[in-house]
Design an enzyme around this catalytic site. Structure first.
Site, short mmCIF file in Angstrom:
data_model
loop_
_atom_site.label_atom_id
_atom_site.label_comp_id
_atom_site.label_asym_id
_atom_site.label_seq_id
_atom_site.Cartn_x
_atom_site.Cartn_y
_atom_site.Cartn_z
N ASP A 30 0.20 1.30 -9.08
CA ASP A 30 1.17 0.44 -9.74
C ASP A 30 1.50 0.95 -11.14
O ASP A 30 2.66 0.94 -11.57
CB ASP A 30 0.69 -1.02 -9.77
N LYS A 61 -5.59 3.29 -5.61
CA LYS A 61 -5.77 1.87 -5.95
C LYS A 61 -7.26 1.57 -5.87
O LYS A 61 -7.73 0.66 -5.16
CB LYS A 61 -4.96 1.00 -4.99
N ASP A 65 9.87 9.05 -3.44
CA ASP A 65 11.25 8.55 -3.45
C ASP A 65 11.64 8.08 -4.84
O ASP A 65 12.78 8.30 -5.29
CB ASP A 65 11.40 7.41 -2.45
#
Length: 364
Positions: free
Chosen positions: A221, A189, A249
């Site tokens: 993101d 990020k 995940d």
């Protein structure tokens, strides 16, 4: 070859799946003339019940004295209300820190036999999915300074990384890419976080030493979106502790088979690695012969490959699992919409039978 493996069955289905993993390891040992010995270790909820703490010092010492560590699962609702510093999951952080395993290698592989379980459209996943996520494991916000103010009206957690921490994880990322498709994407990020900007700087400094690797960067993101929009663009992803926790995940769910996915947590090679399936402890089916042991069995293959250097033996396990799936055998969690048809054909099996089938395929 003689090797000692520490076993952490843990909680819930952990003992069920670790049992099948060791049976498969014994079958490999017999076939290839190796000898594996085992020592059980308490960690997680079971250790809280016995000793009042999730990771007793003697448990960590046993792990450090072994050649590799195989973990089942820890946690469950039984311990939901214990203080945060005593939660079963603290055993995982203690093991990772104590064993100095700083890199988590988590393959997200969609087995062709289970492609119907993938939640994405066929035109998105194409011929399959094979992504390796390399997650930094012992730094970042999970291990950073944290606290609350005296009035309990403010809390903070600190994301902090040093250059050596980043270098060692990216080294594994670059080297893994060279063994695959020569593509490495560093996820961060950097438009917001100073720590992420350091990740980019270090990656760019290291890149000339790996000229064959196509290095790219992506904000976390966007990466989360791209994993469901076009997962095939990724080969190896290297990222921080928290981002890796979330993205791995997500990637596992894209495969449609969380019960099939293994992981390896590695250090600098001077100590044992930690191997475990990525799924949880599923206490509701513990001891009922319903758990899928294949992720643990595939974790055993990673154990043989990374800690013992036994590539042929690792491939033997992976080929055996592939053969069992080709023959149509399924545990309930991976049967999908074909459950009734497979059940009628006698192809739905339990934990022990699935272990038996893999062992038979190893010996064939």
């Amino acid at each position: 070859m003689e090797k000692k493996i520490a076993l952490i069955p843990g909680d819930g289905i952990g003992p069920d799946i670790v049992r099948e993993g060791t049976r498969v390891l014994d079958a490999v040992a017999a076939k290839f003339n190796h000898k594996f010995s085992y020592e059980n270790v308490d960690a997680g909820g079971v250790a809280i019940d016995k000793y009042g703490e999730p990771l007793p010092e003697k448990s960590l010492k046993t792990c450090l004295a072994s050649d590799a560590v195989l973990l089942g699962a820890v946690g469950g609702p039984k311990w939901d209300n214990v203080p945060g510093n005593l939660r079963p999951e603290k055993a995982l952080l203690g093991l990772r820190g104590g064993m100095k395993v700083f890199a988590n290698l988590r393959p997200a592989v969609m087995f062709k036999q289970l492609s119907a379980a993938c939640p994405l459209k066929d035109e998105i996943v194409g011929a399959g999915l094979d992504i390796l996520i390399v997650r930094e494991l012992t730094g970042g916000i999970y291990f950073g300074e944290r606290g609350r103010n005296a009035e309990n009206t403010e809390a903070w957690d600190t994301e902090r990384y040093t250059k050596p921490e980043i270098q060692r994880i990216l080294k594994i990322g670059f080297e893994s890419a060279m063994k695959r498709k020569n593509k490495l994407c560093v996820v961060d990020k950097a438009n917001i976080l100073e720590s992420s900007r350091l990740w980019r700087e270090v990656a760019q400094e290291m890149a000339p030493a790996y000229p064959s690797v196509d290095l790219s960067f992506m904000y976390v993101d966007n990466a989360a979106m791209q994993l469901v929009r076009n997962p095939g663009q990724f080969d190896v992803i290297a990222t921080s502790n928290m981002f890796g926790d979330i993205l791995s995940d997500e990637a596992s769910q894209i495969t449609g088979s969380i019960g099939m996915l293994a992981s390896a947590s590695l250090g600098d090679g001077t100590g044992p690695g930690l191997y475990e399936p990525i799924h949880g402890s599923a206490p509701d089916i513990a001891g009922k012969d319903l758990a899928n042991p294949l992720a643990t069995i595939l974790s055993c293959a990673m154990l043989l490959r990374y800690d013992f250097g036994l590539e042929e033996e690792a491939r033997c396990i992976e080929k055996a699992v592939d053969k069992v799936l080709d023959e149509g055998w399924r545990t309930r969690d991976i049967a999908g919409s074909d459950f009734e048809k497979l059940e009628a054909a006698g192809k739905i099996v339990g934990t022990k039978k699935m272990g038996d089938l893999v062992i038979k395929a190893i010996n064939d």
